[in-house]
Scaffold this motif. Structure first.
Motif, short mmCIF file in Angstrom:
data_model
loop_
_atom_site.label_atom_id
_atom_site.label_comp_id
_atom_site.label_asym_id
_atom_site.label_seq_id
_atom_site.Cartn_x
_atom_site.Cartn_y
_atom_site.Cartn_z
N THR A 1 0.79 -1.14 0.05
CA THR A 1 -0.04 0.13 0.14
C THR A 1 0.83 1.25 -0.15
O THR A 1 0.19 2.37 -0.41
N ASP A 2 2.13 1.06 0.55
CA ASP A 2 2.85 2.53 0.64
C ASP A 2 3.75 2.45 -0.60
O ASP A 2 4.48 3.62 -0.57
N ASP A 3 3.60 1.67 -1.69
CA ASP A 3 4.34 1.94 -2.95
C ASP A 3 4.13 3.38 -3.37
O ASP A 3 5.05 3.92 -4.25
N PHE A 4 2.87 3.94 -3.30
CA PHE A 4 2.68 5.44 -4.02
C PHE A 4 3.32 6.29 -3.37
O PHE A 4 3.52 7.39 -3.95
N ILE A 5 3.78 6.25 -2.34
CA ILE A 5 4.63 7.17 -1.63
C ILE A 5 5.83 7.66 -2.40
O ILE A 5 5.99 8.91 -2.44
N TRP A 6 6.64 6.60 -2.79
CA TRP A 6 7.76 6.96 -3.56
C TRP A 6 7.58 7.35 -5.03
O TRP A 6 8.00 8.12 -5.73
N LEU A 7 6.08 7.03 -5.42
CA LEU A 7 5.84 7.37 -6.63
C LEU A 7 5.37 8.86 -6.85
O LEU A 7 5.36 9.40 -8.24
N ARG A 8 5.25 9.37 -5.66
CA ARG A 8 4.72 10.91 -5.86
C ARG A 8 5.92 11.91 -6.41
O ARG A 8 5.75 12.78 -7.00
N GLY A 9 7.00 11.26 -6.29
CA GLY A 9 8.07 12.00 -7.01
C GLY A 9 8.42 11.69 -8.61
O GLY A 9 9.28 12.35 -9.12
N LYS A 10 7.56 11.06 -9.06
CA LYS A 10 7.60 10.51 -10.48
C LYS A 10 6.84 11.17 -11.24
O LYS A 10 6.04 11.97 -11.15
N GLU A 11 7.09 11.18 -12.69
CA GLU A 11 6.51 12.25 -13.48
C GLU A 11 4.80 11.97 -13.45
O GLU A 11 4.43 12.98 -13.96
N ILE A 12 4.44 10.82 -13.34
CA ILE A 12 3.06 10.56 -13.31
C ILE A 12 2.17 11.52 -12.33
O ILE A 12 1.31 11.97 -12.57
N PHE A 13 3.10 12.10 -11.29
CA PHE A 13 2.40 13.15 -10.39
C PHE A 13 3.10 14.59 -10.54
O PHE A 13 2.94 15.33 -9.58
N GLU A 14 3.84 14.65 -11.87
CA GLU A 14 4.27 15.95 -11.85
C GLU A 14 3.58 17.15 -11.62
O GLU A 14 3.86 18.17 -10.92
N SER A 15 2.27 17.26 -12.04
CA SER A 15 1.71 18.37 -12.21
C SER A 15 0.63 18.44 -10.89
O SER A 15 0.15 19.45 -10.53
N TRP A 16 0.84 17.71 -9.87
CA TRP A 16 0.05 17.55 -8.71
C TRP A 16 0.69 18.12 -7.54
O TRP A 16 1.73 18.13 -7.09
N ASP A 17 0.02 18.95 -6.95
CA ASP A 17 0.50 19.79 -5.62
C ASP A 17 0.02 18.90 -4.46
O ASP A 17 -1.19 19.29 -3.94
N PHE A 18 0.63 18.13 -3.86
CA PHE A 18 0.26 17.37 -2.66
C PHE A 18 0.26 18.17 -1.20
O PHE A 18 -0.12 17.78 -0.18
N PHE A 19 0.47 19.31 -1.43
CA PHE A 19 0.60 20.40 -0.35
C PHE A 19 -0.74 21.13 -0.45
O PHE A 19 -1.14 22.02 0.78
N ASP A 20 -1.50 20.92 -1.28
CA ASP A 20 -2.61 21.90 -1.50
C ASP A 20 -3.96 20.78 -1.33
O ASP A 20 -4.33 20.34 -2.58
N GLY A 21 -4.49 20.83 -0.32
CA GLY A 21 -5.77 20.10 -0.23
C GLY A 21 -6.94 20.75 -0.82
O GLY A 21 -7.77 19.90 -0.98
N LYS A 22 -6.82 21.73 -1.42
CA LYS A 22 -8.08 22.53 -2.13
C LYS A 22 -7.88 21.91 -3.53
O LYS A 22 -8.91 21.66 -4.44
N GLN A 23 -6.76 21.42 -3.95
CA GLN A 23 -6.58 21.12 -5.43
C GLN A 23 -6.49 19.55 -5.56
O GLN A 23 -6.87 18.88 -6.71
N THR A 24 -6.00 18.98 -4.51
CA THR A 24 -5.28 17.51 -4.79
C THR A 24 -5.84 16.62 -3.43
O THR A 24 -5.72 17.34 -2.26
N GLU B 1 -9.86 19.64 6.46
CA GLU B 1 -9.71 19.48 5.09
C GLU B 1 -8.89 20.51 4.26
O GLU B 1 -8.79 20.35 3.24
N PHE B 2 -7.86 20.98 5.33
CA PHE B 2 -6.63 21.73 4.52
C PHE B 2 -5.57 20.69 4.28
O PHE B 2 -4.74 20.98 3.31
N SER B 3 -5.81 19.43 4.64
CA SER B 3 -4.95 18.71 4.57
C SER B 3 -5.12 17.76 3.12
O SER B 3 -6.28 17.73 2.85
N PRO B 4 -4.28 17.23 2.41
CA PRO B 4 -4.35 16.72 1.13
C PRO B 4 -5.21 15.40 1.23
O PRO B 4 -5.21 14.50 0.23
N ILE B 5 -5.10 14.80 2.43
CA ILE B 5 -5.28 13.56 2.82
C ILE B 5 -6.79 13.48 3.63
O ILE B 5 -7.11 14.16 4.63
#
Length: 635
Positions: free
Chosen positions: A290-313, A541-545
């Protein structure tokens, strides 16, 4: 009426009202059902200025949204519980009669007798001088308190029994409402449906009931789900104004009611770009952990995602447990939900209630006597092996059971009881919140007021005063100390805040941590203050999670959906023809999945821990072979 700009579904609803027909507007996610509701109310107001309309919604947020978009002095908008209480609250004798029957009914386990009453059937005499009120908790207090409280969970049951027994209530309701509209009907109790569609028939007066919602989004077990058993004129909205094309197409594969959504024909709809439906993207990723996606966040597939912005992501998980760890408040969450000493207390209490154990013994004596186990481990051994637990248990163990039990009260609901008030627009704690968290909430409010430069409001709720430039600098430094992301403990922060006039003395807090909050305080005070702040960020809900249930009704550019089955009510393998054979689990899982994927306005990524070839083949059918990717293959 200026009907030229009205949707055809609204025009159909207007015709139903003219014909005196009850109706339902059904539409998938993003179809604009609330928009249709508001349009209908505005159209009715324009044509019939004196029409009396009651609009029932599921949340205070929805109340605020509707009121902000409509001006009509004859419109009443409220949550179902507030509206029901406004109807029945004044009829105290009738409420008491029904309450007595429910308490005496052995099948109604939630309506308990007062503790001082004994084994006899409760009678009218007991309630004669008591007042029944509506509150968060169900409670029948001793006679000298003169009050009975019925809770959020009980009020609908009482109301339905009253409408069934006292036919005059149907006349009273129709007298104040020519039209009753129910938003998000699928989340409404079946008893509310019975009141509106069965019991109101007992009145010869006229009115129309209209429902707005989507049976595919009924993700709460206590909701009615659908209204197929009633004869309603069905109006279907098929256009989708939120999701990109690829999400609309995939979501349609999971609907089971024959509704197939199509892109909006409105070139100004949110999901349109230059007059064309937004394409969007979907990826289904599978892996070993389940934790595989954590290191995936730095990959190109998530390049346009802002995981610090809970309003967008948003990252959606099934339960709060893992979210708390990811959001940074694991220790605080575990204290309220998985604490070993609290578990020990609970197991002893359960045993005392079922057996004839001597509750005059010490906590240690009872613990040794019942030899409690927790997840196949010896609970007492585990407590004594753990330094954190052992130190506080050594204080508690020689107390009498009654004294130890009194000092170890922890309400699991407390930590997560922090919601947006749709009327005030502010996040507020409800009465489940314990005294320790409320004191921390007050300090958090001080910090927020400073950061928003609302110094007058800050000074009003504190004893701090600003007389010169040095005072301003001192305040600035104090706030900077509080917000610094370091290892400061909660106890240190609260002492600092009091010494620096940011918090007043609170006698109720002091009394609480000496008595019923003793154990909770001994544990909370050692937890990092930043864990508390991160928990509040998560709840606001400011958190992206967030959890998959809490996201209902929201929308985000980017959605990462983690499919885990930490709850026996759900099994995401059933989406792909595997897993649980229980139809209830399959249906419940499919509906939650549908709600989650339709939050995405642009990009959707789904992650499932699996290597099952049959599941992967089914995933390729749903999402397209090119969109099904192994986590190990992503670079």
């Amino acid at each position: 009426m200026a009907s030229i700009n009205l949707e055809k579904e609204v025009l159909e609803a207007l015709q139903c009202i003219k014909n005196g027909e009850n109706f339902i507007i059904e539409g998938g996610a993003g179809s604009g059902k609330t928009y249709s509701l508001i349009s209908l109310i505005n159209a009715l107001t324009e044509e019939l200025p004196n029409i009396r309309i009651v609009c029932i919604t599921y949340t205070n947020n929805a109340v605020a949204e509707i009121l902000s978009r409509i001006e009509n002095k004859n419109l009443r908008v409220s949550t179902i519980h507030d509206f029901i209480w406004s109807l029945i609250g004044k009829y105290q004798n009738e409420i008491k009669n029904v309450l007595i029957d429910l308490i005496n009914d052995e099948g109604e386990k939630s309506f308990k007798k007062p503790k001082d009453y004994g084994e006899d059937l409760i009678c009218e005499e007991y309630f004669k001088d008591l007042y029944v009120d509506y509150d968060e908790y169900y409670a029948i207090t001793p006679n000298d308190k003169k009050i009975v409280k019925i809770s959020h969970d009980h009020i609908i049951t009482i109301a339905e029994k009253m409408f069934e027994r006292y036919k005059k209530l149907a006349d009273i309701l129709k007298d104040i409402a020519d039209c009753i509209f129910v938003d998000e009907y699928q989340d409404t109790s079946p008893l509310v449906a019975d009141i509106l569609l069965k019991h109101l028939k007992g009145s010869s007066k006229k009115n129309v009931i209209g429902f707005f919602g989507d049976s595919m989004q009924s993700i709460y077990d206590n909701g009615v789900g659908n209204l197929n058993q009633y004869s309603l004129t069905k109006i279907v909205k098929t256009q989708n104004r939120r999701n990109p094309r690829v999400v609309i197409e995939v979501a349609n594969k999971f609907r089971d009611d024959g509704i197939e959504q199509i892109p909006s024909e409105d070139i100004n709809a949110p999901n349109m770009e230059n007059g064309t439906i937004r394409e969007g993207s979907i990826k289904f990723i599978y892996g070993d952990d389940t934790d595989d996606f954590i290191w995936l966040r730095g990959k190109e597939i998530f390049e346009s995602w802002d995981f610090f912005d809970g309003k967008q992501t948003k990252e959606l998980r099934l339960t709060h447990k893992y979210n708390a760890e990811m959001a940074g408040f694991k220790d605080l969450y575990n204290l309220y939900n998985a604490d070993l000493i609290i578990t020990l207390i609970s197991k002893i209490k359960e045993k005392i209630e079922k057996s004839n154990l001597d509750d005059d013994k010490t906590l240690e004596e009872l613990a040794v006597e019942i030899k409690p186990k927790f997840k196949n481990i010896d609970l007492l051994d585990e407590i004594n092996r753990n330094d954190t637990y052992h130190s506080i248990y050594s204080v508690l163990k020689d107390m009498t059971w009654k004294n130890a039990y009194k000092k170890c009260k922890v309400n699991k609901e407390s930590l997560m009881s922090y919601k947006l008030n749709g009327i005030s627009g502010k996040y507020e704690a409800n009465t489940y919140r314990d005294r320790i968290l409320r004191r921390l909430d007050l300090l958090e409010e001080v910090i927020e007021l400073y950061e928003e430069n609302k110094l007058n409001d800050l000074l009003r709720i504190t004893k701090f005063s600003i007389l010169n430039r040095d005072d301003k600098l001192y305040l600035k430094q104090a706030i900077e100390y509080l917000v610094k992301d370091d290892d400061k403990r909660i106890e240190d922060v609260l002492v600092f805040a009091k010494e620096n006039r940011l918090l007043d003395e609170d006698e109720l807090f002091s009394e609480y941590i000496s008595n019923t909050g003793f154990y909770l305080w001994e544990r909370v005070k050692k937890i990092k203050f930043q864990e508390y702040r991160k928990s509040v960020s998560y709840l606001k809900e400011f958190s992206p999670i967030c959890t998959q249930h809490s996201v209902k009704g929201s929308e985000y550019d980017n959605v990462l959906l983690i499919l885990e089955s930490d709850w026996n009510k759900y099994d995401f393998n059933t989406l792909f023809g595997k897993g649980s054979s229980k139809s209830t689990v399959q249906i419940r899982t499919k509906k939650l999945f549908y709600v989650c994927i339709t939050r995405a306005k642009r990009n959707l990524i789904i992650y499932l821990t699996t290597q099952d070839p049959e599941i992967l083949e089914k995933a390729k059918e749903f999402f397209g072979e090119e969109n099904v990717l192994s986590a190990a293959s992503i670079t």
